[in-house]
Design a protein around this motif. Sequence first.
Motif, PDB file in Angstrom:
ATOM      1  N   GLY A 152      -4.652  10.270  -1.645  1.00 32.61           N
ATOM      2  CA  GLY A 152      -4.924   9.088  -2.448  1.00 32.61           C
ATOM      3  C   GLY A 152      -4.263   7.847  -1.887  1.00 32.61           C
ATOM      4  O   GLY A 152      -3.421   7.917  -0.990  1.00 32.61           O
ATOM      5  N   VAL A 153      -4.654   6.702  -2.453  1.00 35.08           N
ATOM      6  CA  VAL A 153      -4.089   5.430  -2.042  1.00 35.08           C
ATOM      7  C   VAL A 153      -3.957   4.529  -3.261  1.00 35.08           C
ATOM      8  O   VAL A 153      -4.804   4.547  -4.158  1.00 35.08           O
ATOM      9  N   SER A 154      -2.883   3.759  -3.288  1.00 29.67           N
ATOM     10  CA  SER A 154      -2.667   2.741  -4.306  1.00 29.67           C
ATOM     11  C   SER A 154      -2.363   1.426  -3.591  1.00 29.67           C
ATOM     12  O   SER A 154      -1.420   1.348  -2.797  1.00 29.67           O
ATOM     13  N   HIS A 155      -3.167   0.404  -3.868  1.00 38.21           N
ATOM     14  CA  HIS A 155      -2.978  -0.886  -3.206  1.00 38.21           C
ATOM     15  C   HIS A 155      -2.698  -1.953  -4.255  1.00 38.21           C
ATOM     16  O   HIS A 155      -3.533  -2.211  -5.130  1.00 38.21           O
ATOM     17  N   ASP A 156      -1.523  -2.556  -4.160  1.00 41.00           N
ATOM     18  CA  ASP A 156      -1.075  -3.557  -5.124  1.00 41.00           C
ATOM     19  C   ASP A 156      -1.744  -4.900  -4.855  1.00 41.00           C
ATOM     20  O   ASP A 156      -1.672  -5.445  -3.749  1.00 41.00           O
ATOM     21  N   MET A 214     -14.877  22.772  -5.718  1.00 46.16           N
ATOM     22  CA  MET A 214     -15.213  21.462  -6.270  1.00 46.16           C
ATOM     23  C   MET A 214     -14.441  20.352  -5.579  1.00 46.16           C
ATOM     24  O   MET A 214     -13.245  20.479  -5.327  1.00 46.16           O
ATOM     25  N   ASN A 215     -15.136  19.250  -5.287  1.00 45.88           N
ATOM     26  CA  ASN A 215     -14.522  18.021  -4.802  1.00 45.88           C
ATOM     27  C   ASN A 215     -14.672  16.945  -5.875  1.00 45.88           C
ATOM     28  O   ASN A 215     -15.716  16.849  -6.529  1.00 45.88           O
ATOM     29  N   GLN A 216     -13.617  16.147  -6.039  1.00 45.33           N
ATOM     30  CA  GLN A 216     -13.661  15.025  -6.958  1.00 45.33           C
ATOM     31  C   GLN A 216     -13.132  13.772  -6.262  1.00 45.33           C
ATOM     32  O   GLN A 216     -12.154  13.841  -5.505  1.00 45.33           O
ATOM     33  N   ILE A 217     -13.780  12.653  -6.537  1.00 49.68           N
ATOM     34  CA  ILE A 217     -13.325  11.357  -6.032  1.00 49.68           C
ATOM     35  C   ILE A 217     -13.323  10.385  -7.199  1.00 49.68           C
ATOM     36  O   ILE A 217     -14.327  10.253  -7.908  1.00 49.68           O
ATOM     37  N   SER A 218     -12.189   9.728  -7.404  1.00 43.75           N
ATOM     38  CA  SER A 218     -12.103   8.693  -8.438  1.00 43.75           C
ATOM     39  C   SER A 218     -11.522   7.426  -7.840  1.00 43.75           C
ATOM     40  O   SER A 218     -10.662   7.481  -6.956  1.00 43.75           O
ATOM     41  N   ALA A 219     -12.002   6.279  -8.326  1.00 42.23           N
ATOM     42  CA  ALA A 219     -11.527   5.003  -7.812  1.00 42.23           C
ATOM     43  C   ALA A 219     -11.750   3.927  -8.865  1.00 42.23           C
ATOM     44  O   ALA A 219     -12.680   4.023  -9.675  1.00 42.23           O
ATOM     45  N   GLY A 220     -10.865   2.922  -8.858  1.00 39.97           N
ATOM     46  CA  GLY A 220     -11.017   1.842  -9.813  1.00 39.97           C
ATOM     47  C   GLY A 220      -9.797   0.950  -9.849  1.00 39.97           C
ATOM     48  O   GLY A 220      -8.970   0.952  -8.920  1.00 39.97           O
ATOM     49  N   PHE A 221      -9.664   0.222 -10.931  1.00 40.68           N
ATOM     50  CA  PHE A 221      -8.587  -0.755 -11.095  1.00 40.68           C
ATOM     51  C   PHE A 221      -7.617  -0.306 -12.183  1.00 40.68           C
ATOM     52  O   PHE A 221      -8.018   0.310 -13.186  1.00 40.68           O
ATOM     53  N   PHE A 222      -6.344  -0.647 -11.981  1.00 40.90           N
ATOM     54  CA  PHE A 222      -5.274  -0.314 -12.923  1.00 40.90           C
ATOM     55  C   PHE A 222      -4.433  -1.568 -13.142  1.00 40.90           C
ATOM     56  O   PHE A 222      -4.112  -2.282 -12.201  1.00 40.90           O
ATOM     57  N   PHE A 223      -4.072  -1.836 -14.399  1.00 45.25           N
ATOM     58  CA  PHE A 223      -3.144  -2.926 -14.682  1.00 45.25           C
ATOM     59  C   PHE A 223      -2.235  -2.509 -15.845  1.00 45.25           C
ATOM     60  O   PHE A 223      -2.642  -1.785 -16.750  1.00 45.25           O
ATOM     61  N   ALA A 224      -1.000  -2.948 -15.790  1.00 38.10           N
ATOM     62  CA  ALA A 224      -0.019  -2.626 -16.824  1.00 38.10           C
ATOM     63  C   ALA A 224       0.439  -3.903 -17.500  1.00 38.10           C
ATOM     64  O   ALA A 224       0.399  -4.992 -16.936  1.00 38.10           O
ATOM     65  N   PHE A 225       0.894  -3.757 -18.756  1.00 35.39           N
ATOM     66  CA  PHE A 225       1.376  -4.911 -19.494  1.00 35.39           C
ATOM     67  C   PHE A 225       2.524  -4.491 -20.402  1.00 35.39           C
ATOM     68  O   PHE A 225       2.802  -3.337 -20.572  1.00 35.39           O
ATOM     69  N   GLU A 276      -6.764   1.867  -7.274  1.00 31.76           N
ATOM     70  CA  GLU A 276      -6.359   3.270  -7.200  1.00 31.76           C
ATOM     71  C   GLU A 276      -7.566   4.103  -6.768  1.00 31.76           C
ATOM     72  O   GLU A 276      -8.658   3.969  -7.328  1.00 31.76           O
ATOM     73  N   ALA A 277      -7.363   4.974  -5.774  1.00 27.95           N
ATOM     74  CA  ALA A 277      -8.450   5.831  -5.311  1.00 27.95           C
ATOM     75  C   ALA A 277      -7.871   7.152  -4.827  1.00 27.95           C
ATOM     76  O   ALA A 277      -6.761   7.197  -4.281  1.00 27.95           O
ATOM     77  N   THR A 320       0.823  -1.211   0.000  1.00 27.25           N
ATOM     78  CA  THR A 320       0.000   0.000   0.000  1.00 27.25           C
ATOM     79  C   THR A 320       0.856   1.260   0.000  1.00 27.25           C
ATOM     80  O   THR A 320       1.805   1.373   0.782  1.00 27.25           O
ATOM     81  N   TYR A 321       0.492   2.195  -0.890  1.00 29.55           N
ATOM     82  CA  TYR A 321       1.170   3.480  -0.999  1.00 29.55           C
ATOM     83  C   TYR A 321       0.149   4.581  -0.735  1.00 29.55           C
ATOM     84  O   TYR A 321      -0.867   4.686  -1.432  1.00 29.55           O
ATOM     85  N   LEU A 322       0.385   5.404   0.297  1.00 29.53           N
ATOM     86  CA  LEU A 322      -0.464   6.539   0.626  1.00 29.53           C
ATOM     87  C   LEU A 322       0.225   7.815   0.192  1.00 29.53           C
ATOM     88  O   LEU A 322       1.437   7.970   0.394  1.00 29.53           O
ATOM     89  N   TYR A 323      -0.529   8.751  -0.393  1.00 31.18           N
ATOM     90  CA  TYR A 323       0.100   9.959  -0.919  1.00 31.18           C
ATOM     91  C   TYR A 323      -0.842  11.156  -0.827  1.00 31.18           C
ATOM     92  O   TYR A 323      -2.061  11.011  -0.556  1.00 31.18           O
ATOM     93  N   GLY A 324      -0.287  12.332  -1.041  1.00 26.58           N
ATOM     94  CA  GLY A 324      -1.096  13.537  -1.020  1.00 26.58           C
ATOM     95  C   GLY A 324      -0.327  14.717  -1.570  1.00 26.58           C
ATOM     96  O   GLY A 324       0.860  14.631  -1.884  1.00 26.58           O
ATOM     97  N   PHE A 325      -1.032  15.854  -1.720  1.00 26.66           N
ATOM     98  CA  PHE A 325      -0.400  17.081  -2.196  1.00 26.66           C
ATOM     99  C   PHE A 325      -1.180  18.288  -1.686  1.00 26.66           C
ATOM    100  O   PHE A 325      -2.366  18.194  -1.337  1.00 26.66           O
ATOM    101  N   VAL A 326      -0.510  19.408  -1.654  1.00 29.11           N
ATOM    102  CA  VAL A 326      -1.152  20.699  -1.438  1.00 29.11           C
ATOM    103  C   VAL A 326      -0.486  21.681  -2.399  1.00 29.11           C
ATOM    104  O   VAL A 326       0.734  21.685  -2.546  1.00 29.11           O
TER     105      VAL A 326
END
Length: 300
Positions: free
Chosen positions: A267-271, A289-300, A278-279, A249-255
């Motif tokens: 945000g958070v990224s969980h392998d 404005m507030n935005q929330i995005s979440a879903g699945f990511f895969f690389a090849f 990814e969320a 798990t990777y937790l991150y943020g910005f200002v």
Amino acid sequence: MIGKPRENLMKKVLFATTALIATAGMAAADIKLSGYGRFGALYNDVTDATNFISRLRIQIDVSAETQSGMKVGARQRIQTEENGMGAGNGVRFYITTGGLTIAGGNILGAIEAMPGLYMNTKSGGTGLEGNGFTSLVTNTAGNGYWNWDAYSSGGVGAANGVEVIYSANGFTAHLSVSDSNRDALALSYKFGDYTAAVAVQDSDTAANQKTVVTFGGKLGAADFTLAYADNDGVDKFALKGGANVGAATYLYGFVASEDLGETFGLGVSHDLGGASIEAGWTRNDITDMNQISAGFFFAF
């Protein structure tokens, strides 16, 4: 303007490229397919709407190596998003020998490729697809968004032009000149776990003039980046970073802050092993404005 007029620079780069090709015969070739897919949902509280979002990117890299060791290659992408059919883009052609690369066509762009511009996440921003990329100091409410040269995934590339990149011993210099009337120079130096970078973009269009500075690195399991940009008189600062929590798990943020207000996000990224969840949430005080995005990511 940076250096000599772009017409003279383009002629010199094309002449040097032709000379390099003429001095060697072809010996080996390579074709590589890579890319990623992502899909999920995005909520926007201004519109009070939740929408399905997706992207499939297939990247084609082809290259040939001469008997003298010089590499000649090209890159093209096929990309499909939720609101359109898949299509190819303009090609980036390049020649690499030693630490020197000369490229033309749909170029990367010196600012776009500089270290520290984007976040250290799958999207380069917050959440599944960036959440508006307000973490970038080059995107401002006061001076506009995306007004620098960058490799275009969905078109021929407004930044059609030439670029020269030289890297050696941790130092990288990147000069780009394009038909979009932008000249940019980026310099970076990596020392140990840290990287410092500075970039300047000049243009006949005042709104496209930029100076960007970044500094970032690692502190144990955490990473950080400090960034600043002068966007034709609009100053913007950002602090961004994250940390590994456990093995997956990777937790991150910005200002980020500019004259008109602040933006920030978490945000958070969980392998999952072969894919990740990814969320991320962002708050833009400038647009309320507030935005929330979440879903699945895969690389090849």
